[in-house]
Design an enzyme around this catalytic site. Structure first.
Site, PDB file in Angstrom:
ATOM      1  N   LEU A 105      18.800  64.073  41.342  1.00  0.00           N
ATOM      2  CA  LEU A 105      18.785  62.606  41.390  1.00  0.00           C
ATOM      3  C   LEU A 105      18.570  61.972  40.010  1.00  0.00           C
ATOM      4  CD1 LEU A 105      16.823  62.032  44.753  1.00  0.00           C
ATOM      5  CD2 LEU A 105      19.295  62.259  44.408  1.00  0.00           C
ATOM      6  N   PHE A 108      29.659  69.553  40.936  1.00  0.00           N
ATOM      7  CA  PHE A 108      29.772  68.258  40.264  1.00  0.00           C
ATOM      8  C   PHE A 108      28.617  68.015  39.301  1.00  0.00           C
ATOM      9  CE2 PHE A 108      31.774  67.379  44.443  1.00  0.00           C
ATOM     10  CZ  PHE A 108      32.974  66.828  44.033  1.00  0.00           C
ATOM     11  N   SER A 157      37.504  67.669  33.224  1.00  0.00           N
ATOM     12  CA  SER A 157      37.833  66.288  32.869  1.00  0.00           C
ATOM     13  C   SER A 157      39.047  66.259  31.948  1.00  0.00           C
ATOM     14  CB  SER A 157      36.626  65.686  32.143  1.00  0.00           C
ATOM     15  OG  SER A 157      36.987  64.473  31.542  1.00  0.00           O
ATOM     16  N   TYR A 213      29.854  65.915  25.177  1.00  0.00           N
ATOM     17  CA  TYR A 213      30.099  65.944  26.625  1.00  0.00           C
ATOM     18  C   TYR A 213      31.389  66.702  26.930  1.00  0.00           C
ATOM     19  CZ  TYR A 213      32.108  64.421  31.035  1.00  0.00           C
ATOM     20  OH  TYR A 213      32.745  64.410  32.253  1.00  0.00           O
ATOM     21  N   LYS A 215      32.460  70.558  28.887  1.00  0.00           N
ATOM     22  CA  LYS A 215      33.495  70.839  29.902  1.00  0.00           C
ATOM     23  C   LYS A 215      34.428  71.941  29.414  1.00  0.00           C
ATOM     24  CE  LYS A 215      32.222  67.776  32.918  1.00  0.00           C
ATOM     25  NZ  LYS A 215      31.521  68.229  34.118  1.00  0.00           N
ATOM     26  N   ASP A 267      38.065  56.666  21.346  1.00  0.00           N
ATOM     27  CA  ASP A 267      38.990  56.371  22.449  1.00  0.00           C
ATOM     28  C   ASP A 267      40.429  56.714  22.081  1.00  0.00           C
ATOM     29  OD1 ASP A 267      37.177  55.481  24.268  1.00  0.00           O
ATOM     30  OD2 ASP A 267      37.723  53.361  24.153  1.00  0.00           O
TER      31      ASP A 267
HETATM   32  P1  NAD Z   1      27.373  61.228  38.721  1.00  0.00           P
HETATM   33  O1  NAD Z   1      26.417  61.109  37.592  1.00  0.00           O
HETATM   34  O2  NAD Z   1      27.470  60.089  39.676  1.00  0.00           O
HETATM   35  O3  NAD Z   1      27.084  62.564  39.550  1.00  0.00           O
HETATM   36  C1  NAD Z   1      26.548  63.724  38.948  1.00  0.00           C
HETATM   37  C2  NAD Z   1      25.360  64.153  39.798  1.00  0.00           C
HETATM   38  O4  NAD Z   1      24.782  65.337  39.236  1.00  0.00           O
HETATM   39  C3  NAD Z   1      24.255  63.095  39.853  1.00  0.00           C
HETATM   40  O5  NAD Z   1      23.917  62.833  41.206  1.00  0.00           O
HETATM   41  C4  NAD Z   1      23.090  63.739  39.090  1.00  0.00           C
HETATM   42  O6  NAD Z   1      21.845  63.323  39.604  1.00  0.00           O
HETATM   43  C5  NAD Z   1      23.363  65.215  39.304  1.00  0.00           C
HETATM   44  N1  NAD Z   1      22.828  66.110  38.257  1.00  0.00           N
HETATM   45  C6  NAD Z   1      22.989  66.023  36.926  1.00  0.00           C
HETATM   46  N2  NAD Z   1      22.344  67.033  36.304  1.00  0.00           N
HETATM   47  C7  NAD Z   1      21.753  67.779  37.288  1.00  0.00           C
HETATM   48  C8  NAD Z   1      20.955  68.951  37.279  1.00  0.00           C
HETATM   49  N3  NAD Z   1      20.578  69.579  36.152  1.00  0.00           N
HETATM   50  N4  NAD Z   1      20.547  69.454  38.477  1.00  0.00           N
HETATM   51  C9  NAD Z   1      20.890  68.840  39.631  1.00  0.00           C
HETATM   52  N5  NAD Z   1      21.626  67.730  39.694  1.00  0.00           N
HETATM   53  C10 NAD Z   1      22.066  67.203  38.528  1.00  0.00           C
HETATM   54  O7  NAD Z   1      28.818  61.543  38.083  1.00  0.00           O
HETATM   55  P2  NAD Z   1      30.248  61.570  38.774  1.00  0.00           P
HETATM   56  O8  NAD Z   1      31.047  60.465  38.195  1.00  0.00           O
HETATM   57  O9  NAD Z   1      30.137  61.721  40.241  1.00  0.00           O
HETATM   58  O10 NAD Z   1      30.804  62.907  38.128  1.00  0.00           O
HETATM   59  C11 NAD Z   1      30.726  64.161  38.797  1.00  0.00           C
HETATM   60  C12 NAD Z   1      31.263  65.236  37.882  1.00  0.00           C
HETATM   61  O11 NAD Z   1      32.603  64.906  37.498  1.00  0.00           O
HETATM   62  C13 NAD Z   1      30.476  65.383  36.583  1.00  0.00           C
HETATM   63  O12 NAD Z   1      30.410  66.755  36.260  1.00  0.00           O
HETATM   64  C14 NAD Z   1      31.329  64.643  35.582  1.00  0.00           C
HETATM   65  O13 NAD Z   1      31.151  65.136  34.280  1.00  0.00           O
HETATM   66  C15 NAD Z   1      32.729  64.921  36.090  1.00  0.00           C
HETATM   67  N6  NAD Z   1      33.713  63.898  35.696  1.00  0.00           N
HETATM   68  C16 NAD Z   1      33.470  62.577  35.946  1.00  0.00           C
HETATM   69  C17 NAD Z   1      34.386  61.620  35.545  1.00  0.00           C
HETATM   70  C18 NAD Z   1      34.121  60.158  35.755  1.00  0.00           C
HETATM   71  O14 NAD Z   1      34.713  59.324  35.047  1.00  0.00           O
HETATM   72  N7  NAD Z   1      33.287  59.766  36.714  1.00  0.00           N
HETATM   73  C19 NAD Z   1      35.568  62.000  34.896  1.00  0.00           C
HETATM   74  C20 NAD Z   1      35.793  63.362  34.686  1.00  0.00           C
HETATM   75  C21 NAD Z   1      34.858  64.308  35.093  1.00  0.00           C
HETATM   76  N1  UFG Z   2      37.165  49.820  28.095  1.00  0.00           N
HETATM   77  C1  UFG Z   2      37.015  48.504  27.666  1.00  0.00           C
HETATM   78  N2  UFG Z   2      35.819  47.896  27.926  1.00  0.00           N
HETATM   79  C2  UFG Z   2      34.793  48.506  28.573  1.00  0.00           C
HETATM   80  C3  UFG Z   2      34.963  49.846  29.011  1.00  0.00           C
HETATM   81  C4  UFG Z   2      36.162  50.484  28.742  1.00  0.00           C
HETATM   82  O1  UFG Z   2      37.915  47.923  27.083  1.00  0.00           O
HETATM   83  O2  UFG Z   2      33.731  47.902  28.763  1.00  0.00           O
HETATM   84  C5  UFG Z   2      38.464  50.485  27.880  1.00  0.00           C
HETATM   85  C6  UFG Z   2      38.402  51.746  27.029  1.00  0.00           C
HETATM   86  O3  UFG Z   2      38.519  51.436  25.659  1.00  0.00           O
HETATM   87  C7  UFG Z   2      39.592  52.545  27.586  1.00  0.00           C
HETATM   88  C8  UFG Z   2      39.640  52.136  29.063  1.00  0.00           C
HETATM   89  O4  UFG Z   2      38.959  50.884  29.131  1.00  0.00           O
HETATM   90  O5  UFG Z   2      40.789  52.117  26.968  1.00  0.00           O
HETATM   91  C9  UFG Z   2      38.970  53.141  29.996  1.00  0.00           C
HETATM   92  O6  UFG Z   2      37.653  53.395  29.516  1.00  0.00           O
HETATM   93  P1  UFG Z   2      36.556  54.158  30.411  1.00  0.00           P
HETATM   94  O7  UFG Z   2      35.298  54.162  29.632  1.00  0.00           O
HETATM   95  O8  UFG Z   2      36.530  53.573  31.774  1.00  0.00           O
HETATM   96  O9  UFG Z   2      37.169  55.612  30.558  1.00  0.00           O
HETATM   97  P2  UFG Z   2      37.542  56.704  29.446  1.00  0.00           P
HETATM   98  O10 UFG Z   2      39.006  56.982  29.586  1.00  0.00           O
HETATM   99  O11 UFG Z   2      37.045  56.325  28.121  1.00  0.00           O
HETATM  100  O12 UFG Z   2      36.683  57.955  29.895  1.00  0.00           O
HETATM  101  C10 UFG Z   2      36.490  58.323  31.265  1.00  0.00           C
HETATM  102  C11 UFG Z   2      35.115  58.966  31.407  1.00  0.00           C
HETATM  103  C12 UFG Z   2      35.095  60.276  30.672  1.00  0.00           C
HETATM  104  C13 UFG Z   2      36.191  61.137  31.175  1.00  0.00           C
HETATM  105  C14 UFG Z   2      37.521  60.443  31.000  1.00  0.00           C
HETATM  106  C15 UFG Z   2      38.641  61.265  31.548  1.00  0.00           C
HETATM  107  O13 UFG Z   2      34.122  58.119  30.896  1.00  0.00           O
HETATM  108  O14 UFG Z   2      33.886  60.918  30.912  1.00  0.00           O
HETATM  109  O15 UFG Z   2      37.494  59.190  31.686  1.00  0.00           O
HETATM  110  O16 UFG Z   2      38.377  61.646  32.844  1.00  0.00           O
HETATM  111  F1  UFG Z   2      36.208  62.284  30.496  1.00  0.00           F
END
Ligand code: NAD
Ligand code: UFG
Length: 337
Positions: free
Chosen positions: A33, A80, A124, A148, A152, A294
């Protein structure tokens, strides 16, 4: 069939848990959490009418993780759990490497010890780096540009080495593009703590009155309208991709890499405009300098997932904004509402 979902209280994990329960899987959620709330899991139980076996546990607690796997009966793990804030990872790299990599190693050791060898991993699109040729195919070179992203990439390497060393493992590396939206009920959704880093949650908080305007990072990119282009994918389509991957692993060994995206790019301005149409009033915004690190454009070639899994994304940008907005409107302060 019993599945362990690490990070199942988080954004993507909670939506995938819901789909797993609906498909008849029994689900154990492990989450510390750190970036989520127990409430999301309670709401998933409410929506599905099925119980989730929730364990508040940290993946860094190797003994605790081993004891959980020792309970037996797990056929697969969807992993996740991890920290995901790019900027924070630049400031606190050790925290990210420890949490994401050591946490994963603890999980893998426990899985190995108890002969659970099917794993779906949240990778990712960030592993491709910022200068790849579009659309991105799975064979494109990897070049993560921040700690980060490197966690991955490194975990992908660890998992590939594991499969090469022991052919009994079946591992899916799912490279998500930009997950957005929420379950159509508006009862679960994304609940970022503090100021949102990502575009959709920021727009949604402006729309609901929590913030004044969206700051658009850069309007001088080589794109049609000068703003960044991304492949936004509805979180329920993403959840479906996990079930498809799980099905594939059930009778195939080895490591598999799939992009999960729509194949369509949308600019920041297109997203802001679509969200405004859904809300019924324009979303105020202001241009600012580019955000460091970016890419101008990032979108997937998702054809491998279609060919191998029969999976593709069905929901368009309008539906992503509608569902994201329903969640935000019903829960202006997220799960605290
Ligand atoms: P999130 O933060 O909502 O979910 C991640 C969960 O992992 C959280 O509930 C957190 O409490 C739990 N967690 C973190 N470290 C932990 C630990 N050591 N032990 C137990 N629980 C732990 O994020 P999300 O957006 O649901 O992303 C899920 C996965 O997908 C992540 O690995 C993230 O890197 C990956 N991902 C997310 C995005 C995105 O934009 N949301 C894009 C690409 C990849
Ligand atoms: N952006 C803005 N204003 C904001 C936030 C974002 O203009 O307040 C723009 C960014 O410059 C980008 C686009 O919106 O052009 C998307 O940005 P996000 O931050 O929503 O997403 P990213 O593509 O930067 O990255 C996300 C996650 C990463 C993940 C990646 C690919 O944050 O962790 O998608 O999955 F790796």
């Amino acid at each position: 069939m019993k599945v362990l979902v690490t990070g199942g209280a988080g954004y993507i994990g909670s939506h995938t848990t819901l789909r797993l329960l609906q498909a008849g899987y029994d689900v154990v959620v492990l989450d510390n959490l750190v970036n989520s709330s127990r409430e999301s899991v309670l709401r998933v139980e409410h929506l599905t009418g099925r119980p989730v076996d929730f364990r508040k546990l940290d993946l860094l607690d190797a003994r605790g993780v081993d004891q959980l796997l020792a309970e037996g009966g797990f056929e697969a793990v969807i992993h996740f759990a991890g920290l995901k804030a790019v900027a924070e990872s630049v400031e606190k790299p050790l925290r990210y490497y420890e949490n994401n990599i050591v946490g994963t190693l603890n999980l893998l050791n426990a899985m190995e010890a108890h002969a659970v060898r099917q794993l779906v991993f949240s990778s990712s699109a960030t592993v491709y780096g910022a200068s790849g040729e579009m659309p991105l195919i799975e064979k494109a070179p990897l070049d993560a540009t921040n700690p980060y992203g490197r966690t991955k990439e490194q975990i992908e390497d660890i998992l590939s080495d594991l499969c090469a060393a022991d052919h009994r493992w079946s591992i899916a590396l799912l490279r998500y593009f930009n997950p957005v939206g929420a379950h159509e009920s508006g009862i679960i959704g994304e609940d970022p703590s503090g100021t949102p880093n990502n575009l959709l949650p920021f727009i949604a908080q402006v729309a609901v009155g929590r913030r004044e305007k969206v700051i658009v990072f850069g309007n001088d990119y080589a794109t049609d309208d000068g703003t960044g282009v991304r492949d936004y994918i509805h979180v329920m389509d993403l959840a479906a991709g996990h079930l498809a991957a799980l099905g594939h692993l059930a009778d195939k060994n080895g490591v598999f890499r799939w992009n999960l995206g729509t194949g369509q790019g949308s600019s920041v301005l297109e997203v802001i405009e679509t969200f405004g149409l859904v809300v019924g009033k324009p979303i105020p915004f202001q241009f600012a300098a580019r955000r460091s690190g970016d890419a101008a454009i990032s979108y997937a070639d998702p054809s491998a997932a279609l060919a191998d899994l029969g999976w593709s994304a069905h929901r368009d940008l309008r539906q992503m904004c509608e569902d994201h907005w329903r969640w935000q409107r019903k829960n202006p302060l997220g799960y605290e509402s």
